[in-house]
Write a protein that holds these residues in place. Structure first.
Motif, short mmCIF file in Angstrom:
data_model
loop_
_atom_site.label_atom_id
_atom_site.label_comp_id
_atom_site.label_asym_id
_atom_site.label_seq_id
_atom_site.Cartn_x
_atom_site.Cartn_y
_atom_site.Cartn_z
N ALA A 162 4.39 14.94 -4.30
CA ALA A 162 5.55 15.55 -4.96
C ALA A 162 6.55 16.07 -3.93
O ALA A 162 7.76 15.90 -4.08
N GLU A 163 6.05 16.72 -2.89
CA GLU A 163 6.94 17.25 -1.85
C GLU A 163 7.69 16.12 -1.14
O GLU A 163 8.91 16.20 -0.92
N ILE A 164 6.97 15.05 -0.79
CA ILE A 164 7.61 13.93 -0.09
C ILE A 164 8.67 13.29 -0.97
O ILE A 164 9.79 13.02 -0.53
N PHE A 165 8.32 13.05 -2.23
CA PHE A 165 9.25 12.38 -3.13
C PHE A 165 10.48 13.25 -3.37
O PHE A 165 11.62 12.76 -3.38
N SER B 100 0.85 -1.20 0.00
CA SER B 100 0.00 0.00 0.00
C SER B 100 0.88 1.24 0.00
O SER B 100 2.11 1.14 0.09
N GLY B 101 0.24 2.39 -0.07
CA GLY B 101 0.99 3.64 -0.04
C GLY B 101 1.07 4.26 -1.42
O GLY B 101 0.80 3.63 -2.44
N GLY B 102 1.45 5.56 -1.46
CA GLY B 102 1.52 6.26 -2.73
C GLY B 102 2.81 7.01 -2.98
O GLY B 102 2.90 7.77 -3.93
N GLY B 103 3.83 6.79 -2.13
CA GLY B 103 5.04 7.59 -2.26
C GLY B 103 6.10 7.04 -3.18
O GLY B 103 6.94 7.78 -3.67
N ALA B 104 6.10 5.71 -3.43
CA ALA B 104 7.08 5.06 -4.30
C ALA B 104 8.52 5.32 -3.85
O ALA B 104 9.44 5.40 -4.67
N LYS B 105 8.72 5.43 -2.53
CA LYS B 105 10.07 5.66 -2.02
C LYS B 105 11.02 4.52 -2.40
O LYS B 105 12.22 4.74 -2.63
N TYR B 106 10.48 3.31 -2.54
CA TYR B 106 11.31 2.14 -2.87
C TYR B 106 12.03 2.30 -4.20
O TYR B 106 13.07 1.69 -4.44
N ALA B 107 11.47 3.13 -5.11
CA ALA B 107 12.00 3.24 -6.47
C ALA B 107 13.01 4.36 -6.64
O ALA B 107 13.53 4.56 -7.74
N ILE B 108 13.33 5.09 -5.57
CA ILE B 108 14.20 6.26 -5.72
C ILE B 108 15.57 5.92 -6.29
O ILE B 108 16.07 6.64 -7.17
N PRO B 109 16.26 4.85 -5.87
CA PRO B 109 17.56 4.54 -6.50
C PRO B 109 17.45 4.34 -8.00
O PRO B 109 18.29 4.84 -8.77
N THR C 151 14.75 15.29 -16.94
CA THR C 151 13.66 14.36 -16.64
C THR C 151 12.56 15.08 -15.87
O THR C 151 12.83 15.76 -14.88
N LEU C 152 11.32 14.93 -16.34
CA LEU C 152 10.16 15.40 -15.59
C LEU C 152 9.61 14.23 -14.79
O LEU C 152 9.33 13.16 -15.36
N ILE C 153 9.45 14.40 -13.47
CA ILE C 153 8.97 13.33 -12.60
C ILE C 153 7.59 13.76 -12.09
O ILE C 153 7.47 14.55 -11.15
N PHE C 154 6.55 13.24 -12.72
CA PHE C 154 5.18 13.65 -12.42
C PHE C 154 4.60 12.90 -11.22
O PHE C 154 4.86 11.70 -11.04
N HIS C 155 3.79 13.63 -10.45
CA HIS C 155 3.03 13.05 -9.32
C HIS C 155 1.58 13.48 -9.45
O HIS C 155 1.26 14.50 -10.05
#
Length: 815
Positions: free
Chosen positions: A259-262, A228-237, A249-253
């Motif tokens: 957007a602020e959290i990411f 669950s969740g919506g931040g996709a922190k796992y994908a940052i690397p 690169t445009l990183i859309f949220h």
């Protein structure tokens, strides 16, 4: 075939360009009364819209306004101005181009009315304001063409209705006005053409070569997405690796808070110090402009953003788009993909990053829809009457009008083509007196009828107040955020409700910076810098997207496959297990799962109707269960399902889904609910009953809410069928609660409801237990639990059992 003037032909030649076929089509059909051009992003559609104007003005550079360009965004209008100056200046054409938006100074606006440029670039709100002035007929007397850019975006909102009513006014002033619509993403060209045209006249459609297919895929990550969740922190690397491999690169949220959290987490992981910016609508305009300028110069490697960069702005050398979280809407995804490689016949490149396990399925479904060229969306239906009321007041500001003529004019706007005369008269009566319950109050006596039958403002001085409040965009109640100290630089805005939760020393994110709340001074939040690692997050309102009907249907169809070779192994195994343990949802049927968990009975309904509708369904089902004596205790909803927990198992779900009973329950709940009050406030503001600006000063959210709530309660008690109450009910049903999707689900399913009784949580239901936003239901369950506890105490103490008084159930939904 119309040929370009020699100066423009020479300009094309020096650039090494040749005119595209669809651009030539627009030139050849320049005299058509209405044209809709559908061309791919980077295909030169904006230039195609302007070429007839440039050709006509090159041949006859007379003074006065020739062409209006209308954009959904102020930034897009400014960008088009920069781009349009290039061919004009380099071809040596004597053409003046100016923009007029909320950012334009009062001095320039006044001069533009007296001496308009050849080409004026503006927004729906600014155009509506221009038509409200007494000198509007003189200013627009010579206008030949209007170009509406990104028309698909405007057609989906009240801003589009406002624009079409303004164009109807312009057409009355200048019957020969030609209309041009431009878009890259249209699911139903015929519907958009009807929206653009003067009813009942037709609008011809020009479709360009769509160009190469986009290069779009799902980002491969070492770590699997969470449940669950919506931040996709796992994908940052993995995201950082892609940023390093591309120029910009445009990183859309989907939301500003995400957007602020990411951005914050991305910056913490950015050990190489790559230049990365953030851009969204709650940031200060100066902050946004700095990021935009850096993008154009190519100074930034990545920009974390929201819908503020969705539309057709040419932001430098963007060669990759990353969508964080499921796009929820295929058309929006296509629009965002087009920001990369913004050139004709160059494939756009994009990556999708699902934020959780279920979004993997949704992302694959969206990818398939893009490849199949299946866009989502639909006709919004009849034009809302609150916008109609505002337009009547706008017309009155410009001078006396005849009701018959204004009704005929409004009926030429596509969304109001079936407007009845009685509906128009109701709106006119409201604008004139405020309606039955309010006619005794002078402040709502705004129009009067002259002896010759025409209508005009009762007090000419009220025109200034009406103009201050023109528009259909309903701003969230926000407070400015600035650095503490005299002359502190602005950072942006946060919601009033969020600011009320802050105490001195609290920290939150804004613009990618961690700031410390110091206090409130003259309705401005003052902050200082702070170096903590885990701040609070500003609850930026933004739009909370719901998965579209078309995308939901595609997901359900995916479930019918024998296997899912396009899905990652972890998601594929998850769906296989669901099929083994229970079953997967099917088209035309409604899957209900029932099982015990954590000492409670659980019911899961897989409706796939979108978040708003599923939230409403959870509320209504809980109410129906309470009526059936099933003691629900609470619910939680997602785009695809609602989970309800309580004391009793559901044996026969069919009666719970009776559409007539659900609709009665909704009407009862809406009557005194906060949803209705908020909807009333929005419609009353648009219709002119409530003013947000008085004497140039904006009311606080609290002031506006208090006056709105008092009016709502008054009308509910004394005039429940008041026009604004009718509009409120229509808007609530269509918007916030999205009941139409519940009705569509019920009609599609009918009595084909599959109840699967299990002894434990199923794989598809498991993520629902991790979903935030649980809504408690206070009713029979509380009473029964209390009785059981009292009985247990009585038995252990040897006392007699006492009766408990039943309580009235309460349903609270955080809309």
């Amino acid at each position: 075939m119309n040929a370009l003037p020699a100066s423009l032909q020479s300009w094309f030649k020096t650039r090494g360009w040749s005119i595209h076929p669809h651009q030539q089509d627009m030139l050849d059909r320049a005299q058509d009364p209405c044209l809709l051009l559908i061309a791919p992003t980077g295909g030169g559609k904006t230039l195609a819209g302007f070429l007839p104007t440039l050709m006509e003005l090159a041949d006859d550079p007379r003074g006065g306004l020739h062409t209006l360009y209308v954009s959904p965004l102020k930034a897009l209008a400014a960008d088009i101005k920069r781009n349009l100056r290039t061919p004009i200046d380099e071809a040596g054409l004597p053409i003046r181009v100016e923009d007029r938006t909320g950012d334009t100074s009062a001095h320039v606006k006044k001069r533009q009315r007296a001496d308009p440029p050849h080409i004026l670039l503006t927004t729906p709100e600014s155009l509506a304001l221009l038509t409200s002035y007494e000198d509007a007929p003189r200013m627009f007397a010579g206008v030949q063409r209007v170009v509406v850019d990104e028309i698909h975006a405007l057609a989906e909102s009240k801003r589009g209705d406002q624009l079409m009513l303004a164009l109807a006014r312009l057409q009355t002033m200048n019957p020969g006005l030609r209309r041009v619509g431009l878009s890259a993403t249209v699911e139903d060209p015929g519907a958009i053409a009807r929206f653009l045209a003067k009813h009942p006249d037709p609008c011809e459609i020009v479709i360009a070569d769509p160009g190469p297919e986009p290069d779009i895929s799902m980002l491969v990550t070492e770590e699997a997405p969470p449940w669950s969740g919506g931040g996709a922190k796992y994908a940052i690397p993995a995201v950082l690796d892609e940023v390093k491999r591309h120029k910009t690169t445009l990183i859309f949220h989907n939301t500003r808070a995400q957007a602020e959290i990411f951005f914050h987490n991305l910056w913490l992981a950015n050990e190489e110090g790559l230049p990365i910016g953030i851009h969204h609508g709650s940031l200060d305009r100066g902050q946004r402009e700095k990021v935009e300028a850096a993008m154009v110069r190519g100074d930034l490697r990545a920009i974390v953003c929201t819908g503020s960069l969705d539309l057709g702005i040419d932001w430098g050398d963007v060669d990759l788009v990353i969508q964080i979280g499921a796009p929820k809407n295929v058309k929006r995804l296509v629009q965002r993909i087009g920001r990369a490689n913004h050139r004709y016949n160059a494939p756009s490149k994009a990556l999708l990053v699902p934020a959780n396990r279920f979004e993997v399925v949704e992302c694959v479904a969206a990818l398939e829809a893009v490849k199949a060229h299946e866009l989502d969306g639909g006709w919004r239906g009849r034009g809302p009457r609150d916008v109609l009321c505002q337009h009547i007041l706008i017309a009155a500001c410009s001078g006396p009008f005849e009701a018959d003529a204004l009704y005929a004019e409004m009926s030429t706007a596509g969304a109001y083509a079936d407007l009845t005369r009685s509906e128009f008269d109701d709106c006119l009566e409201f604008c004139a007196t405020g309606g039955y319950a309010l006619r005794a109050y002078d402040q709502w006596q705004r129009l009067k009828q002259l002896p010759d039958g025409r209508w005009q403002l009762r007090d000419p001085r009220s025109a200034a107040r009406i103009r201050q409040n023109i528009g259909t965009i309903q701003d969230t109640d926000t407070l400015k955020v600035k650095w503490r100290g005299r002359g502190g630089a602005p950072l942006g805005e946060i919601e009033e409700g969020f600011a009320a939760t802050l105490t001195r020393g609290d920290t939150f994110l804004i613009g990618g910076q961690i700031v410390r709340y110091e206090g409130l001074r003259e309705l401005t939040v003052e902050v200082t810098r702070d170096a903590v690692k885990k701040p609070k997050i500003a609850t930026f309102m933004g739009t909370k997207f719901a998965t579209s009907t078309q995308l939901s249907n595609r997901i359900v169809r995916m479930f019918q496959q024998d296997d899912w070779p396009d899905l990652p192994h972890h998601t594929r195994d998850w769906l296989r297990m669901q099929r083994e343990v229970s079953r997967l949802p099917e088209p035309g049927r409604l899957l209900i799962e029932s099982f015990p968990h954590d000492g409670r009975e659980q019911l899961v309904a897989y409706g796939f109707a979108g978040r708003n509708a599923m939230q409403t369904l959870g509320l209504l089902l809980s109410k129906r269960m309470e009526e059936e004596g099933l003691a629900p205790m609470g619910f939680v909803a997602t785009d695809y399902a609602v989970l309800i927990w309580g004391l009793d198992a559901v044996i026969d779900p069919a009666p719970l889904f009776d559409i007539a009973a659900l609709e009665r329950g909704l009407e009862t709940w809406l009557a005194g609910n906060a949803v209705m009050k908020r909807t009333f406030r929005a419609s009353a503001t648009i219709a002119g009953l409530i003013e947000r600006q008085v004497g140039g000063q904006r009311k606080t959210g609290r002031q506006a809410t208090m006056s709105s709530d008092i009016l709502y309660d008054t009308l509910l008690k004394y005039d429940p069928d008041h026009l604004l109450m009718q509009i409120t009910r229509e808007e609530a049903m269509r918007g916030l609660v999205d009941f139409s999707r519940i009705r569509e689900m019920a009609e599609r399913v009918e009595d084909r409801i599959d109840l699967v009784r299990l002894d434990r949580v199923t794989p598809l239901a498991a993520p629902l237990f991790l979903e935030p936003g649980r809504v408690p239901v206070r009713g029979q369950a509380d009473e029964r639990l209390l009785e059981e506890e009292i009985t247990r105490l009585m038995e252990t103490s040897g006392l007699a059992q006492v009766e408990t008084k039943p309580s009235k159930p309460v349903w609270r939904v955080p809309y």
